[in-house]
Design a protein around this motif. Structure first.
Motif, short mmCIF file in Angstrom:
data_model
loop_
_atom_site.label_atom_id
_atom_site.label_comp_id
_atom_site.label_asym_id
_atom_site.label_seq_id
_atom_site.Cartn_x
_atom_site.Cartn_y
_atom_site.Cartn_z
N TYR A 81 1.16 -1.30 13.94
CA TYR A 81 1.82 -1.62 12.68
C TYR A 81 1.13 -0.98 11.48
CZ TYR A 81 4.06 -4.00 8.84
OH TYR A 81 4.75 -4.24 7.69
N GLY A 82 -0.14 -0.61 11.60
CA GLY A 82 -0.80 0.06 10.49
C GLY A 82 -0.29 1.47 10.24
N THR A 83 0.49 2.01 11.19
CA THR A 83 0.96 3.39 11.05
C THR A 83 2.47 3.53 11.18
OG1 THR A 83 0.70 3.83 13.42
CG2 THR A 83 -1.20 4.27 12.02
N THR A 84 3.11 2.61 11.88
CA THR A 84 4.50 2.82 12.29
C THR A 84 5.33 1.56 12.04
OG1 THR A 84 3.63 4.20 14.09
CG2 THR A 84 5.95 3.60 14.20
N CYS A 85 6.48 1.72 11.43
CA CYS A 85 7.38 0.57 11.24
C CYS A 85 7.93 0.11 12.59
CB CYS A 85 8.54 0.93 10.33
SG CYS A 85 8.06 1.20 8.61
N ALA A 105 -2.54 -7.91 8.26
CA ALA A 105 -1.58 -6.82 8.07
C ALA A 105 -0.96 -6.88 6.69
CB ALA A 105 -0.49 -6.90 9.14
N THR A 151 3.43 -3.35 4.33
CA THR A 151 3.87 -1.98 4.55
C THR A 151 2.86 -1.29 5.46
OG1 THR A 151 4.81 -1.93 2.32
CG2 THR A 151 4.49 0.21 3.42
N PRO A 152 3.30 -0.55 6.47
CA PRO A 152 2.33 0.21 7.27
C PRO A 152 1.42 1.07 6.39
CG PRO A 152 4.46 0.24 8.35
CD PRO A 152 4.67 -0.41 7.01
N TYR A 164 -8.82 -0.14 10.11
CA TYR A 164 -8.28 1.21 10.18
C TYR A 164 -9.27 2.20 9.58
CZ TYR A 164 -3.85 -0.35 11.96
OH TYR A 164 -2.88 -0.89 12.77
#
Length: 538
Positions: free
Chosen positions: A94-98, A373, A376-377, A507
């Protein structure tokens, strides 16, 4: 076996044409009933399968996977150990991709760029990993690149892992309520319980077993009755070929071993998998190694496991796993041509995990920060310059002096092309396992007690194993060297999945001010946009 041979023929044909082949997959993700421990559960299936389909590919293949999410909730797949070169948009966390919304689809487009070896995929959102949707990934060497062992007569995937009888949503609600999970109920091999999985072999032939620990928390030991195994590969690195009677596979890790069917063929044999280092209770399950001419079922005692809490035995085995410097990797040059021990380290990062309560709920932290989280990614926020989503430097380089923990969307900055040292310090009395997306790293040292600068004197600076997941023993440390040659936003996390879910991750933002496709690809044209990135132009 026939499918595997046809795949190899097609791969050779693609290489003769001088192209990097495209391999297309369509996956439908659904809920369905599964019975892995004899109890009906709600599992996550891919094309009706639990576990999901294997992916066989060849170095530099382009893999196109169109994933249709038929769950009533968002879904996302990640690729454990498969390096998304210059493309963290496809990393699948989720940190990079929806996430893929319910009823929608998303097409992953990945190249197995300059990689070989054994890996796996898994669902990264919510607590979906406790419900299935994981599967094996095998990246074969190109035919013109020599492999340091003869072609095996067969190739088997063994996905091993601990398992709960409770529904994954029940497990998630336990964690959301601020409590920890109980000990797992059993061990699975390829999604099945004791003796429900069979691997058929012919006497005198040699087989490659690709073993991945896809579980939630427990280190596991694997052994095969009456047989030895020859270790040949670890997460994309050919290793010195060591003969083993048993192998510790820590959560998140993958190995390849060669098994020669050299025992009397009139009977079957146990493949045994047991938990390690977890509690006084040892869980064990078995599969069947079946000889084609066998007329007798498995019998006799299980092959003995190492002493349950013998961390020194396990550490000695881990230290013995070395890179084969005379073998080629995915390119026609020796793996050992990269003399990592002669490169100056520009930065040392010391990481330590800690448990704690925040608002009367259980959390876990890295260097005093428990990850939460954002809306937004992080990679999208970085790409579109959206303020207020995260702050670079929100997690320190070393453990703080105090014991308290705080919540934050923790991001650590790092410079592209720097060469760093990361020391994982385990001050707790449990086994830990850590993974870094987007990279492999050199495991240069591990030992009991506390790490100090003098610990560097015992580092292996010649042939340390090069992998993406490493264990840290109780009350011990592990040190790695990482060449930061992959721009992007990369997840560094605990593979103890309840701890990851409760904040033991962050991250690493590997950054360069130069915007060039040589360093990082542009955002995919089909990228899903969510949160504050909704409505932006790709």
């Amino acid at each position: 076996m026939l499918q595997y041979l046809v795949f190899l023929i097609l791969s050779v044909a693609g290489c003769v044409r001088g192209e990097d082949p495209y391999r297309f997959f369509t996956w439908n993700v659904t809920y369905g009933d599964i019975y892995p421990l004899g109890v009906r559960q709600q599992g996550i299936l891919i094309n009706g399968q639990f576990p999901g389909p294997d992916i066989y590919s060849v170095t530099n293949d382009n893999i196109i996977i169109n994933v249709f999410n038929n769950l009533p909730e968002p879904f996302l797949l990640s690729w454990n150990g498969v390096q998304q070169r210059k493309n963290s948009f496809q990393d699948g966390v989720y940190g990079t991709t929806c996430p893929i919304p319910p009823g929608k689809n998303f097409t992953y487009a990945m190249q197995m760029k300059d990689q070989i070896g054994s890996f796996y995929y898994f669902p990264s959102l919510a607590f979906h990993k406790a419900a299935g949707a994981f599967g094996a990934i095998a990246i074969l060497s190109r035919p013109r690149i020599p492999v340091p062992f003869p072609d095996p007569d067969g190739d088997f995937s063994l996905l091993i892992g601990d398992w709960y009888k409770a529904n994954h949503k029940v497990l998630q609600s336990v964690l959301d309520s601020g409590k920890m999970l109980a000990f797992p109920d059993g061990i699975l091999i390829n999604g099945r319980g004791a003796n429900d999985t069979r691997f058929t072999v012919e006497q005198g032939k040699t087989y490659r077993l690709r073993i991945s620990n896809v579980g939630l928390r427990n280190s596991l030991n694997l052994r095969i009755q009456g047989h030895t195994m020859k270790l040949v590969e670890v997460e994309g690195t050919h290793t010195l070929q060591t003969t083993l009677s048993s192998l510790d596979v820590h959560v998140g890790q993958s190995y390849s071993v060669l098994l020669t069917a050299d025992q009397p063929p009139h009977q079957d044999y146990y493949i045994a998998v047991s938990t390690r280092f977890a509690s006084s209770t040892v869980l064990t399950t078995t599969a069947v190694l079946h000889y084609t001419t066998s007329g007798n079922p498995i019998s006799g005692p299980l092959p003995p496991a190492p002493t349950h809490d013998d961390a020194q035995w396990s550490m000695n085995q881990a230290r013995s796993i070395r890179t084969n410097l005379t073998a080629s990797g995915p390119r026609p040059n020796p793996q050992g041509s990269y003399h990592y021990g002669q490169i100056n380290v520009t930065r040392t990062i010391r990481l330590s995990s800690s448990p704690g309560l925040v608002n009367a709920k259980q959390r876990y932290a890295v260097n005093g920060v428990s990850f939460v989280a954002a809306d937004t990614p992080l990679k999208l926020a970085d790409y579109f310059n959206i303020d207020g989503v995260f702050t670079v430097g929100s997690i320190p380089d070393s453990p703080p002096g105090g014991r308290g923990i705080r919540l934050d969307t923790s991001v650590m900055g790092a410079d592209y092309r720097s060469f760093i040292e990361i020391v994982f310090e385990n001050r707790e009395n449990i086994m830990q396992s850590w993974h870094l997306d987007g990279y492999s790293f050199f495991v240069v040292g591990m030992d009991g007690g506390s790490w100090t600068p003098d610990s560097r004197k015992q580092y292996n600076l010649v042939d340390a194993v090069f992998r993406s997941t490493t264990q840290v023993y109780p009350k011990s440390w592990t040190a790695i060297y990482v060449a930061l040659d992959n721009v992007g936003m990369w997840n560094l996390r605990s593979e103890f999945w309840a701890r990851q879910y409760l904040g033991q991750q962050y991250y690493l933002r590997v950054y360069t001010p130069v915007k060039s496709p040589r360093d990082e690809y542009s955002i995919p044209t089909n990228a899903l946009l969510c949160g504050r990135a909704t409505g932006r132009s790709n």
